[in-house]
Design an enzyme around this catalytic site. Structure first.
Site, PDB file in Angstrom:
ATOM      1  N   GLY A 352       0.834  -1.190   0.000  1.00 34.55           N
ATOM      2  CA  GLY A 352       0.000   0.000   0.000  1.00 34.55           C
ATOM      3  C   GLY A 352       0.866   1.235   0.000  1.00 34.55           C
ATOM      4  O   GLY A 352       2.103   1.174   0.069  1.00 34.55           O
ATOM      5  N   GLY A 355       0.504   8.955   2.585  1.00 36.33           N
ATOM      6  CA  GLY A 355       1.097  10.269   2.404  1.00 36.33           C
ATOM      7  C   GLY A 355       2.580  10.303   2.709  1.00 36.33           C
ATOM      8  O   GLY A 355       3.304  11.155   2.198  1.00 36.33           O
ATOM      9  N   ASP A 470      -4.002  10.285  14.313  1.00 36.96           N
ATOM     10  CA  ASP A 470      -4.343   9.923  12.932  1.00 36.96           C
ATOM     11  C   ASP A 470      -4.986   8.539  12.883  1.00 36.96           C
ATOM     12  O   ASP A 470      -4.667   7.721  12.020  1.00 36.96           O
ATOM     13  CB  ASP A 470      -3.093   9.958  12.050  1.00 36.96           C
ATOM     14  CG  ASP A 470      -3.446   9.980  10.552  1.00 36.96           C
ATOM     15  OD1 ASP A 470      -4.586  10.379  10.206  1.00 36.96           O
ATOM     16  OD2 ASP A 470      -2.593   9.598   9.732  1.00 36.96           O
TER      17      ASP A 470
END
Length: 649
Positions: A352, A355, A470
């Site tokens: 994957g 950012g 996050d």
């Protein structure tokens, strides 16, 4: 097997009372419903809980002896929650000791580093040694110290038992011993705690055939008759002998609590307590040669007084730069090794990309599978964020937190090596119309519960108090058994133990998961993580991503769920991939309710993770009515933003 008499022993704070039907009493009832089960099902027979906010916050701890079974542990702590509030009516600060367990609760949390945790109490057994008391005293000192060493350094439960060997002088009574610390203490902390109470109390036990010292973080006991289950872990043949560990102990039938009055109890230092229904006496012992020996051995280990609220040292105690460098050096992996493991970061091994860079699967020469996070050169995660993630993740060890196994900072590469988690991230399954069919309600509930446990560890139980900042479905990894692991700590921050919030002018994170106070004002705290958790609960139940174009009466997930909840049709939001009849509507509705409590507009009203786990684990706890969440909406550019107004009914 004979059991010690005289239990239970309650100790009550003399001040700091709470009122009937107060928040503190509600918190106490909440903890009583869950802590006995949590302690009895844990490997160490130990559990803590924190509920509410200061000044009505309740901190509780339950610990069972290492030689009892889960049933005895559960029964003992359940009884403790019945007895202690009666024995210490409306005291915020109270402790009770039984033979198999102890319970403590207070509005002041005890940290593992607090060696002198509360008052120290000595309990003595009636009867004096008549034959060679000096030799007997030396034997006791040798045995209890050997047992303390074993408890601290050779037992993950911080528990040990001991005895004098069978070939010891038959004219002398055989002696049995026990030492235990709370399992959250490190080995050195445990030994320091035991050394402190041994040095303070052995004088009181001179010539006595039995004695015990009770401290909240540690305790020890010796008797001239057996009182523990299973074989002793330590044996000594003479006062000067070196202890030899015995065969591995096995658990015997549980010790049941007994009741009565102890021979003598003495309070030493710490807080002032009253002892209801117990005769208090101070045992005065004659000075012997052992007194001098003990004093010389331990005079450097005087009991450190517990600091006041104003003088308390900041928590956590950060490691030194040298310690951090040593830790980093030990985790270094050659870049050539990682290139070979990932086929030079071949696209076929890419798991994957986010950012901060891409993640690749790799296989080390020993066959271990790894996930390598390769930070891109233009990554917004700079050196500061990288160091932050390294310092954080390397110190975090929990089954619901991803484990960092290595790092590489060679040839302009910045690589973080994690344990490989085969089912990848939650979002790849949850938001895929075909893959999410494999997520049963049982698995979804397991994921919700596991995330909550990981967050409780980060917020309340780890050495560091960590705010993630996050949390989202793509940062929740799933192992082969679908156990969730919180990952990606690039934006995380360490809080002081007494710190409640912080403010930043650099708001980073993911829209749809960020709490309103963080998105609008830069305020973040454990409650902003709770908000993100609440969003994920809604996503896991509905199979929908927050902030996307969901069908329903509102164009964001929280609005949709709230409007259905308010209309009494919340079950209509449940993911249709879960077959009807495969789950309990009551369980699903309770999880939706808990999710809504986590996304309250006011951070103070949001549940803390320890409370969330209690609510998830018990259907007898009454949940408060949730308020309307704030509305997420899409702006004209197609990005998800936050409306500053609440949903209107």
């Amino acid at each position: 097997m004979p059991c010690a008499t005289g239990y239970p022993w309650p100790f009550c704070g003399e001040s700091n009372n709470f009122k009937a039907n107060s928040s503190y009493q509600s918190h106490l009832s909440l903890v009583a419903a869950s802590l006995p089960k949590n302690a009895s099902t844990s490997p160490n027979l130990f559990a803590t809980a924190v509920v509410g906010t200061i000044p009505e916050q309740l901190w509780a701890m339950g610990l069972c002896r290492g030689d009892v079974d889960a049933t005895a542990c559960f029964n003992c702590l359940t009884q403790a929650f019945r007895d202690l509030p009666n024995d210490c009516s409306y005291n915020k600060d109270a402790t009770i000791y039984y033979n198999p367990c102890m319970l403590h609760y207070s509005n002041d949390q005890l940290l593992p580093e607090d060696d002198d945790s509360g008052g120290l109490y000595t309990i003595t057994t009636t009867g004096n040694v008549t034959s060679d008391p000096v030799r007997f005293n030396r034997l006791v000192a040798a045995l209890v110290n050997a047992t303390a060493d074993y408890a601290a350094y050779n037992s993950t439960r911080r528990f040990a038992t001991g005895e004098t060997s069978a070939d010891f002088d038959s004219e002398f009574p055989k002696v049995y011993s026990l030492a235990q610390c709370t399992p959250d203490l490190k080995a050195a902390q445990c030994r320091k705690c035991l050394a402190a109470i041994i040095s303070q109390t052995l004088d009181d036990f001179q010539n006595l055939i039995g004695g015990r010292a009770l401290w909240i973080n540690c305790t020890y006991r010796y008797e001239a008759a057996p009182f523990f289950n299973g074989p002793a872990m330590v044996q000594i043949a003479a006062p000067s002998s070196v202890p030899v560990p015995a065969a591995a102990p096995t658990l015997a039938p549980a010790i049941q609590p007994s009741y009565g009055t102890p021979a003598a109890v003495a309070g030493v230092g710490g807080r002032k307590y009253s002892l209801p229904n117990v005769v208090v006496a101070v045992v005065l012992a004659t000075a012997t040669a052992l007194n001098l020996v003990v004093c010389l051995c331990f005079w450097r280990r005087r009991r450190r007084r517990r600091p006041t609220a104003q003088a308390k040292q900041p928590y956590p105690k950060y490691s030194t730069e040298a310690e951090d460098m040593e830790m980093v050096d030990s985790m270094m992996i050659d870049v050539s090794t990682l290139r070979a493991a990932t086929d030079d970061f071949d696209e076929s091994n890419k798991l994957g990309e986010g950012g901060f860079g891409a993640v690749y699967k790799g296989v080390l020469p020993d066959g271990d599978e790894i996930a390598v996070k390769r930070l891109s050169q233009c990554s917004t995660q700079g050196i500061e964020e990288l160091k932050n993630e390294l310092a954080l993740v390397a110190k975090l060890k929990h089954k619901n937190v991803v484990r960092l196994v290595g790092i590489c900072l060679e040839q302009q590469e910045r690589l973080l090596v994690y344990e490989f988690v085969p089912n990848r991230s939650l979002d790849l399954i949850l938001f895929d119309t075909e893959k999410r069919e494999q997520l049963s309600w049982e698995q979804r509930y397991k994921i919700i519960n596991g995330i909550a446990r990981g967050l409780q560890y980060l917020h309340e139980d780890s050495q560091l108090k960590v705010v993630h900042r996050d949390l989202k479905a793509s940062n929740i990894l799933l192992d082969a058994n679908m156990n969730p692991k919180i990952s990606d700590f690039g934006l995380a921050r360490i809080f002081g133990r007494d710190q409640t919030q912080a403010v930043t002018d650099r708001v980073l994170g993911t829209y749809g998961y960020m709490a309103p106070e963080y998105l609008m004002r830069g305020n973040y705290s454990t409650k902003s993580d709770a908000f993100s958790f609440g969003v994920m609960v809604m996503e896991i139940i509905t199979g929908r991503k927050n902030g996307c174009c969901n069908s329903g009466m509102s164009d964001d997930l929280l609005g949709t769920v709230w409007e259905h909840w308010d209309a009494g049709t919340a079950m209509e939001t449940v993911d249709p991939c879960m077959a009807a009849g495969s789950f309990s509507e009551g369980d699903v509705l309770r999880c939706i309710h808990i999710g809504l409590l986590c996304v309250q507009p006011d951070p103070v009203a949001r549940a803390v993770m320890s409370s969330v786990l209690m609510m998830l684990g018990s259907d007898i706890i009454t949940l408060q009515a949730p308020s309307k969440p704030m509305l997420f909406a899409r702006n004209t550019a197609g990005n998800t933003t936050l409306s500053t107004v609440s949903l209107q009914g």
